[in-house]
Write an enzyme that holds these catalytic residues in place. Structure first.
Site, mmCIF file in Angstrom:
data_model
loop_
_atom_site.group_PDB
_atom_site.id
_atom_site.type_symbol
_atom_site.label_atom_id
_atom_site.label_comp_id
_atom_site.label_asym_id
_atom_site.label_seq_id
_atom_site.Cartn_x
_atom_site.Cartn_y
_atom_site.Cartn_z
ATOM 1 N N HIS A 1 0.824 -1.217 0.000
ATOM 2 C CA HIS A 1 0.000 0.000 0.000
ATOM 3 C C HIS A 1 0.853 1.259 0.000
ATOM 4 O O HIS A 1 0.371 2.362 0.257
ATOM 5 C CB HIS A 1 -0.963 -0.005 1.202
ATOM 6 C CG HIS A 1 -2.025 -1.051 1.091
ATOM 7 N ND1 HIS A 1 -2.787 -1.463 2.149
ATOM 8 C CD2 HIS A 1 -2.443 -1.784 0.030
ATOM 9 C CE1 HIS A 1 -3.630 -2.409 1.741
ATOM 10 N NE2 HIS A 1 -3.450 -2.626 0.464
ATOM 11 N N GLU B 1 -9.518 -9.981 17.306
ATOM 12 C CA GLU B 1 -10.920 -10.296 17.007
ATOM 13 C C GLU B 1 -11.048 -11.299 15.863
ATOM 14 O O GLU B 1 -10.134 -11.447 15.047
ATOM 15 C CB GLU B 1 -11.667 -9.026 16.561
ATOM 16 C CG GLU B 1 -11.716 -7.903 17.586
ATOM 17 C CD GLU B 1 -12.147 -6.579 16.942
ATOM 18 O OE1 GLU B 1 -12.268 -5.607 17.684
ATOM 19 O OE2 GLU B 1 -12.325 -6.545 15.699
ATOM 20 N N GLY C 1 -2.993 -9.014 12.413
ATOM 21 C CA GLY C 1 -3.477 -7.656 12.619
ATOM 22 C C GLY C 1 -4.107 -6.995 11.425
ATOM 23 O O GLY C 1 -3.875 -5.813 11.161
ATOM 24 N N THR C 2 -4.916 -7.745 10.674
ATOM 25 C CA THR C 2 -5.650 -7.125 9.573
ATOM 26 C C THR C 2 -7.120 -7.532 9.609
ATOM 27 O O THR C 2 -7.452 -8.641 10.008
ATOM 28 C CB THR C 2 -5.040 -7.466 8.203
ATOM 29 O OG1 THR C 2 -5.760 -6.775 7.187
ATOM 30 C CG2 THR C 2 -5.061 -8.964 7.930
#
Ligand code: APR
Length: 252
Positions: A108, A220, A192-193
């Protein structure tokens, strides 16, 4: 192959994108990062978009790599020819932690870099230190505007980041390289994505199809967790500790 997202840098104090702290206010109107991080917004209000990136750039410059970043440096050192670090993070912390340039595929872009807004050339340049650091809501001064120009054509420069209304390519964002490596991967560790962007999906699905073991680390549940459940499993906890544990176990 390790695939990292904003959650890996969250423990270094860098706001994630879709967490509540990701929002930004321009002219009293609150913008979601997705609205600001677009070519359309840059065309309409270039200096407001620059102000947002220069503020995030300052946060990234003042952040320090954490144990998660350091674990990935150990992995790269242990497996110089069998390691790839695909990151969505534009903060540059993997390189600052010590990962080799050829191991880090920043899909990115990099918030410390700029390029020609008219794409007169494909070159990228470090944003000059003389730009300094912008505080939250601080406008870009005329002196800084004079520095954010293309060294080739003297036209306006733009942040070297992939915007939501733009596409991945090989030259700027390592598209084909990342796909090729995903097809050869034996292990894909995702950390962590929130699994909301395209190329990471290609990485995980190509890797799974190639028979790779998929592991998902996140605080999560997220869509990559469902794929990992059927493969290497999930770790629901902070990325720094989980990456450290995995690398310690694998590298010894
Ligand atoms: N450890 C593990 N996971 C964490 C931690 C942590 N300490 N902190 C947050 N997370 C998880 C969150 O639960 C969430 O699933 O990290 C994820 C961060 O998600 P996003 O904020 O959506 O960031 P990311 O997935 O990297 O965004 C992808 O989208 O906004 C664009 O280009 C931008 O690169 C970005 C891309």
């Amino acid at each position: 192959m390790f695939l990292t997202g904003a959650g890996v840098s969250a423990e270094s104090g860098i706001p994630t994108f879709r967490g509540k702290e990701g929002y930004w206010t321009v002219r009293a109107r609150e913008y979601h990062p997705q609205e600001l991080a677009t070519h359309e917004a840059f065309e309409a209000m270039p200096w407001e978009v620059w102000a947002w990136y220069l503020y995030r750039r300052a946060i990234c410059r003042n952040a320090a790599p954490n144990d998660g970043h350091r674990a990935l440096v150990r992995a790269g050192t242990a497996w110089p020819d069998r390691f790839a670090l695909v990151t969505q993070n534009v903060d540059g912390l993997h390189r600052r932690a010590g990962n080799a340039d050829h191991h880090v595929l920043a899909i990115h872009g990099d918030i410390q870099q700029m390029r020609c807004a008219r794409e007169c050339v494909a070159d990228r340049w470090q944003i000059p230190d003389a730009v300094g650091e912008l505080g939250k809501g601080e406008p870009v001064s005329p002196a800084v505007k004079a520095l954010l120009v293309c060294p080739k054509c003297t036209g306006m420069a733009r942040p070297h980041v992939l915007w939501f209304d733009e596409s991945y390519d090989e030259e700027r964002y390592h598209l084909d390289t990342v796909r090729r490596i995903a097809n050869e991967a034996a292990l894909v560790v995702v950390a962590g994505t929130s699994a909301q962007t395209n190329l990471p999906w290609q990485v995980v699905t190509l890797g799974a199809r190639a028979g790779a073991t998929i592991v998902d680390i996140n605080l999560e549940d997220n869509p990559f967790g469902e794929i990992a459940q059927k493969s290497g499993g999930v770790i629901r906890g902070p990325a720094a500790a989980a990456l450290t544990a995995i690398v310690d176990r694998l590298v010894g």
